[in-house]
Design an enzyme around this catalytic site. Structure first.
Site: not given
Length: 438
Positions: A54, A193
């Site tokens: 990320c 998710g």
């Protein structure tokens, strides 16, 4: 480095580039095989591992030339970013040879992370290494480098208190978001998710006292498995709009190339729930899961990677310093081993060559002096072998010592040239055969 290969790391992170550019470079698991294959098909790149998280995208490579390898890798990254290499270059960091080893170890230890000491980078690095192994793009130097990086990362976490508070990007984002709203304890929360970050998010929310917990994912079976592990309820992805109306906290961490949550969807959810409704949204995905326009919505607080990177302090503390000391020692140990490992097959080949010469001479002796009995021939063979081994002992011990120092690979090369020793390429660096540095 040995065998005409050198370690090179090229990449970018939250420290060198903004989220929009990181988004353009981010790789989903499905894209990795093609990119790995493309990299090792380049002229100067022999091996490649790609780490995409990320807040970083970086390529670990074994290259045959620094400038050629850098140009090859830079070209691939620039093409993905849709930029000219010259425009992308200022956003990249480059680490070569010893600096590449140090960088890999620091990344694994969480010392280069947005939240210093976060532990999930170890799993992400392990996954990146595994993907390269499955694709056949990791071998030689990278097998050894990544195996040791993972070990060093575990050692730093075990021997320091760098992750004493269970810090992660999730907990840091949650702490930041609560500063803008109110504590999440007792508030319903949703995780979108069901990957590693989703699992970490559920665990963090549960520790923070959020309840009830929901999880949704396009693959519902995976969401059900994750829900069972964390005491949450799995909800079909199609029910996301109605689910948003029932929760106060949303953590989104998917691998979707497009935003999962946009302004109209969240505006509708907040508006339906009443004027006093406030929704905390944590976007921990790259590319981002939440459209930037959401930040302008009344009743919604959005915390994303870009905002988080600006707010976190990187000041070193005692735990970080302890981690850096471990990394420094491990880097030196790795380089010492690598220099010494290069000479090991050369020394073995020299001893094998000596044995061949002795055996040939003993066969010639047996033919020319058939009157010698078995006992006499055995005594002669023993004496000759002992003489040769004593002659080789000191030089081989010394060359191992010299090879362990800076520039030590030159001694192995000189030995091969002096005695015309032919050694298969895969044997010059034991890492190619899967040998693990202790």
């Amino acid at each position: 480095m040995s065998n005409n290969q050198n370690l090179l790391v090229v990449g970018m992170s939250h420290r060198t580039a903004g989220v929009p550019l990181l988004e353009r470079l981010a790789l989903s698991p499905g894209e990795l095989p093609d990119v790995l294959t493309e990299l090792v098909g380049l002229q100067y790149v022999d091996e490649a591992v790609v780490l995409s998280t990320c807040n970083r995208v970086e390529i670990y490579a074994a290259v045959t030339a620094f400038h050629g390898g850098l140009a090859d890798i830079g070209g691939v990254l620039a093409q993905r970013a849709g930029l000219a290499v010259g425009d992308l270059a200022p956003q990249l960091y480059v680490h070569y040879e010893v600096d590449a080893v140090r960088h890999a170890f620091r990344v694994a230890a969480g010392l280069d992370s947005m939240v210093v000491g976060e532990a999930q980078i170890l799993g992400q690095l392990r996954d990146a290494y595994g993907a390269a192994g499955e694709q056949g793009t990791a071998g030689r130097l990278l097998h050894e480098l990544l195996q040791q990086a993972l070990r060093v990362g575990k050692r730093v976490h075990a021997e320091t208190e760098i992750d004493r508070a269970g810090q992660s990007v999730v907990s840091a984002a949650l702490a930041y978001g609560q500063g803008a709203t109110s504590p999440v304890e007792g508030r319903p929360a949703l995780v979108i998710g069901a990957g590693a970050m989703g699992a970490l998010s559920l665990a963090t929310l549960r520790r923070a006292g959020a309840a009830p917990l929901y999880v949704t994912n396009r693959g519902h079976a995976k969401a059900e498995r994750l829900a069972e592990l964390h005491g949450a309820e799995a909800v079909p992805f199609a029910e996301l709009p109605s689910l948003l109306e029932r929760v106060d906290v949303v953590v989104s961490a998917t691998a979707s190339p497009e935003p999962v949550l946009d302004a109209p969807l969240l505006a509708g959810a907040v508006g339906t729930a009443g004027a006093d409704r406030h929704l905390l949204v944590l976007d921990l995905a790259l590319p981002r899961d939440v459209a930037p326009e959401v930040r302008e919505l009344a009743g919604v607080t959005l915390v994303d990677i870009e905002l988080l990177s600006e707010s976190l302090s990187t000041t070193a503390d005692a735990q970080e310093r302890a981690g850096e000391e471990i990394v420094a020692a491990e880097v030196e140990a790795f380089l010492t081993w690598l220099r010494g490992a290069d000479v090991a097959p050369t020394v073995a080949a020299l001893r094998a060559r000596a044995d061949e010469v002795v055996e040939a001479e003993l066969r010639r002796l047996a033919q020319r002096c058939p009157e010698l009995g078995d006992e006499a021939r055995a005594e002669v063979a023993h004496s000759i072998h002992r003489i040769v081994q004593r002659l080789l002992h000191q030089p081989t011990v010394r060359v191992r010592q010299l090879a362990a120092g800076p520039g030590g690979e030159a001694y192995a090369q000189a030995l091969r040239e002096l005695f015309d020793l032919q050694i298969p390429t895969s044997e010059i660096n034991p890492a190619a055969a899967g040998e693990v540095h202790p």
